[in-house]
Design a protein around this motif. Structure first.
Motif, PDB file in Angstrom:
ATOM      1  N   GLN A 227      84.081  42.626   9.451  1.00 58.02           N
ATOM      2  CA  GLN A 227      85.296  43.408   8.560  1.00 58.02           C
ATOM      3  C   GLN A 227      85.345  43.031   7.329  1.00 58.02           C
ATOM      4  O   GLN A 227      85.256  44.413   6.025  1.00 58.02           O
ATOM      5  N   ARG A 228      84.856  41.702   6.161  1.00 56.49           N
ATOM      6  CA  ARG A 228      84.372  41.722   5.527  1.00 56.49           C
ATOM      7  C   ARG A 228      83.168  42.790   4.940  1.00 56.49           C
ATOM      8  O   ARG A 228      83.435  43.301   3.829  1.00 56.49           O
ATOM      9  N   ILE A 229      82.108  43.232   5.941  1.00 59.12           N
ATOM     10  CA  ILE A 229      81.356  43.707   4.750  1.00 59.12           C
ATOM     11  C   ILE A 229      82.056  45.266   4.821  1.00 59.12           C
ATOM     12  O   ILE A 229      81.773  45.869   3.969  1.00 59.12           O
ATOM     13  N   HIS A 230      82.742  45.427   6.166  1.00 62.15           N
ATOM     14  CA  HIS A 230      83.391  46.692   5.564  1.00 62.15           C
ATOM     15  C   HIS A 230      84.232  47.223   4.602  1.00 62.15           C
ATOM     16  O   HIS A 230      83.981  47.867   4.327  1.00 62.15           O
ATOM     17  N   GLU A 231      85.515  46.266   4.450  1.00 64.31           N
ATOM     18  CA  GLU A 231      85.717  46.268   3.567  1.00 64.31           C
ATOM     19  C   GLU A 231      85.427  46.126   1.709  1.00 64.31           C
ATOM     20  O   GLU A 231      85.592  46.947   1.381  1.00 64.31           O
ATOM     21  N   ALA A 232      83.803  45.522   1.996  1.00 62.49           N
ATOM     22  CA  ALA A 232      82.938  45.836   0.770  1.00 62.49           C
ATOM     23  C   ALA A 232      82.688  47.337   0.269  1.00 62.49           C
ATOM     24  O   ALA A 232      82.501  47.397  -0.435  1.00 62.49           O
TER      25      ALA A 232
END
Length: 603
Positions: A227-232
Motif C-alpha cells: 500500500q505504501r509503495i502504491h501511494e508513493a
C-alpha cells in the motif's frame, strides 16, 4: 492515456511494450536483508540477539548512497532483474500491528534508485526456517512468544540450532541450520501457520486461532508495504513487476504419517536428527538418545547416537510467564508451561508415551489422508489465495509469483479458477551434492529430481558419471521442472528465483590459492542448465555486500557472494574484466538494438 507496463505476462512468456519476448536475468539483493542494521547482529553475534523488538532494518540491504554503486555494477554486468529480499521482521518487529514506518520509507527510496538503473524488481517476503530466533530469518520474535515458545531455551533443548547461540560460532557445522526445518520450533510454527485450526484448535489468541492470527499479521504486513509503495507512486509497473508469495514454504508436520520415525522423504539429516516425537520430548526437558548423521560424497550417513539432555529445561514458556508483554489475550484452555502437542493429546507428559503417532497424517474434520501433495493443494493454496487477493487489493495489475514448496510437485492449477493469466511459477533449485559437500565433483553427481519423482527403479541408476553427463543431468533436471510446471500450473512463465553455488568450496581452497577453477566450473554448469531449461529467467543466489572470507555472507556460514563490497585482489581483477565487457553487454541488451542472434550473425 495509461502507459503499458514495462513487463507483462503473455501465456508462458514475458513481453515488453514493443511485444518483444523478455528473459529475466537477475540476482537476489541482498543477503544483509536477513538481519538488522541497528544493532548489527549477523548470525555469529550473540550480543543484543534476544532484544528482537528493538531493532531497525533501515540501511538494509545497503544505504541509499551505496545503492548507486551496487545497482550500477549489476546493470553493467548485464543483469536486468532484482529479486528484492525483505523480511516480516523488518516491518513488524516491535509487536503485532506495529509497523516500522522508517524502514518502509527507506525501502521506497532504495526502490527508486533501482528504477534509475532500469531494473525489473519483484518483492520477496523472505524466510528461512521461520525466524532468526529459530536459526534462519523472516518472522519477528513475538511470533514465537505468541505460539507459547521460549527462544532463550532453544539451545539446550535443541529445539533449533541457532548460530548466534552456538558455543563456538566458527565451528558451526556447515548447512546444519537447514535441518531446523525438522526440529521442534520450525515444525511447530509452520504447522500452526498453515493448519493450526485443524491440529491445534486450543491455540486461541485474541479470540482467533493461531493459524489465522499468524497468517493475518503476515499478510497484513506485506499488504501494508504494498500500500505504501502504491501511494508513493512511480514504482508499480515502472520498476516493480510483482510480488512473490513466500520464500521456501515448508509444511511443518502436516501430512507426516508417523512422528515416531524419520519420514522416508526426509533426505537431509545432519548432526542430531530427532524424530518429531523425540523433538517434542527434548523440547519438554526430557533426555533422549538421538541418531547423529553426517553428509559425505554419497549423501547422508549415520555416524552414531548422542544423548541430548536438556536437564529439565523446556522450550515452552513457563506457566508463570507474564503474557501481557505484547497486549494479546491467550485463551484459558491454552496453558503455558506445557507442550502444545501434549495438550492436544499427541503424547502423554505424565508417562512420556506417544498416544497418536499418526496425529498429523489426516485432516481430523474430514478424515482425508494427507501428504505433501495434499498439503500443497490445500493448506498452501488457501494461504496463497489470501496473499494474492491482499496484494491485488492494492495493485490489481500485479504479477503474482507463486512459489510452492521446494522440490515438491507444484499445485494442480491448470484449468481451475486459480489458473491466473497474470501468474508466474517461481522455483528454487540447487545442486544438492555441491551445496552440502561444498565441493564441485567432476566425477559424478545424482539426478535428484529424477529420484524424487520416481524415475528410477533404484537410486543407483540416478548416478551420472563424468562432467559432461553431470552438466546434462543438471540441465535435464531444470528442463523437467519447467515441463512439470506447464503440466500442473498451466501456461505460465517459470523462473528460477534461486539458483547458485557456494564459493567457499574445498575448505576455502580458492581463497588461499587464487584458484577459482572449481567455482567457475560449477557456475558454468548451472548456467548451462539454465540455458537448456527453456525457463523464462533466473535470479542468482546471492548478491552480498558484506561478505568476507571468515564469515561468508554473515549468515549461518553460507558463502554465496557474487561480489562483496570489500573485495580481494583477485576480485578487483574480476571486476575490471567484467567492467570492460559490460559495455558490450549493455549494447546487446539495449531495447533498441537487434537481439543477440543478429549480432552473432554479423560476427
Amino acid at each position: 492515456m495509461t502507459r503499458p507496463p514495462r513487463l507483462r505476462v503473455d501465456g508462458h512468456t514475458f513481453r515488453d511494450p514493443q511485444n518483444r519476448e523478455i528473459t529475466l536475468r537477475g540476482i537476489n539483493v541482498a543477503g544483509e536483508a536477513k538481519y538488522p542494521k541497528t544493532p548489527n547482529v549477523p548470525s555469529f553475534v550473540l550480543e543484543d540477539f534476544f532484544d528482537g523488538d528493538n531493532v531497525s532494518f533501515v540501511g538494509r540491504p545497503f544505504t541509499v548512497e551505496d545503492a548507486h554503486t551496487h545497482f550500477s555494477r549489476l546493470r553493467k554486468w548485464g543483469y536486468n532483474t532484482i529479486r528484492y529480499l525483505f523480511t516480516w521482521e523488518a516491518i513488524e518487529h516491535a509487536g503485532p500491528g506495529i509497523y516500522d514506518q522508517n524502514w518502509v520509507a527507506f525501502t521506497i527510496e532504495i526502490l527508486r534508485v533501482a528504477k534509475d538503473y532500469g531494473f525489473y524488481v519483484f518483492m520477496d517476503p523472505h524466510q528461512d526456517v521461520w525466524s532468526r530466533f529459530s536459526g534462519g530469518s523472516g518472522a519477528p520474535m513475538w511470533t514465537l512468544y505468541a505460539a507459547g515458545l521460549n527462544p532463550r531455551a532453544f539451545k539446550k533443548t535443541e529445539a533449533a540450532m541457532v548460530h548466534n547461540t552456538y558455543d563456538n560460532p566458527a565451528l558451526f557445522p556447515k548447512m546444519v541450520w537447514s535441518t531446523n526445518y525438522t526440529r521442534l520450533v520450525c515444525q511447530t510454527m509452520f504447522t500452526l501457520f498453515w493448519a493450526g485450526k485443524d491440529f491445534a484448535p486450543k491455540a486461541i489468541i485474541d479470540g482467533t486461532n493461531i493459524q489465522d492470527y499468524l497468517q493475518s499479521h503476515f499478510i497484513a504486513a506485506c499488504k501494508y508495504l504494498a500500500q505504501r509503495i502504491h501511494e508513493a507512486g512511480g514504482l508499480e509497473n515502472d520498476v516493480i513487476i510483482g510480488w512473490e508469495s513466500m520464500n521456501e514454504p515448508h509444511r511443518g508436520l502436516v501430512g507426516v504419517q508417523d512422528i515416531s520415525v524419520i519420514p522416508p522423504e526426509q533426505q537431509l539429516q545432519l548432526g542430531t536428527s530427532p524424530t518429531a516425537f523425540q523433538a517434542m520430548l527434548t523440547g519438554s526437558g526430557r533426555a533422549c538418545e538421538i541418531t547423529t548423521w553426517a553428509f559425505g560424497n554419497f549423501g547422508p550417513y549415520e555416524t552414531g547416537r548422542e544423548l541430548v539432555d536438556p536437564e529439565g529445561e523446556s522450550a515452552w514458556l513457563p506457566a508463570d510467564y507474564d503474557d501481557t508483554r505484547y497486549g494479546w489475550r491467550r485463551d484459558p484452555e491454552w496453558k503455558l508451561g506445557e507442550c502444545l502437542w501434549a495438550q492436544h493429546g499427541v503424547w502423554d507428559p505424565t508417562s512420556d508415551r506417544l498416544v497418536q503417532k499418526d496425529y498429523f497424517s489426516k485432516n481430523h474434520k474430514t478424515g482425508e489422508q494427507l501428504d505433501y501433495e495434499k498439503f500443497t493443494n490445500t493448506y498452501f493454496l488457501d494461504y496463497y489465495r489470501k496473499y494474492r487477493d491482499a496484494i491485488r487489493g492494492v495493485w490489481p495489475e500485479s504479477i503474482m509469483l507463486c512459489q510452492p514448496p521446494v522440490m515438491e510437485v507444484p499445485p494442480d492449477l491448470k484449468g481451475t479458477a486459480d489458473d491466473d493469466p497474470n501468474m508466474v511459477h517461481a522455483v528454487h533449485y540447487y545442486d544438492g551434492l555441491t551445496l552440502l559437500t561444498k565441493h564441485w565433483n567432476r566425477l559424478y553427481n545424482v539426478d535428484v529430481i529424477g529420484v524424487l519423482r520416481g524415475k528410477y527403479w533404484t537410486p543407483a541408476f540416478a548416478v551420472k558419471i563424468g562432467e559432461t553427463a553431470i552438466r546434462n543431468c543438471l540441465r535435464d533436471q531444470l528442463k523437467f521442472l519447467r515441463d512439470e510446471s506447464l503440466r500442473y500450473m498451466g501456461d505460465h512463465p517459470m523462473i528460477f528465483s534461486e539458483i547458485g553455488i557456494p564459493y567457499d568450496m574445498d575448505d576455502k581452497h580458492a581463497y588461499k590459492t587464487g584458484d577459482y577453477s572449481s567455482q567457475v566450473r560449477a557456475m558454468d554448469a548451472n548456467h548451462f542448465a539454465l540455458e537448456g531449461s527453456t525457463a523464462n529467467g533466473f535470479t542468482l543466489w546471492l548478491y552480498a555486500s558484506q561478505n568476507d572470507h571468515e564469515w561468508g555472507d554473515q549468515w549461518n556460514g553460507e558463502d554465496y557472494p557474487f561480489i562483496p563490497l570489500k573485495i580481494t585482489p583477485y576480485q578487483v581483477g574480476l571486476i575490471e574484466i567484467l567492467d570492460k565487457i559490460s559495455d558490450l553487454s549493455l549494447i546487446l541488451n539495449h531495447p533498441h538494438i537487434p537481439k543477440v542472434k543478429a549480432v552473432k550473425k554479423n560476427k
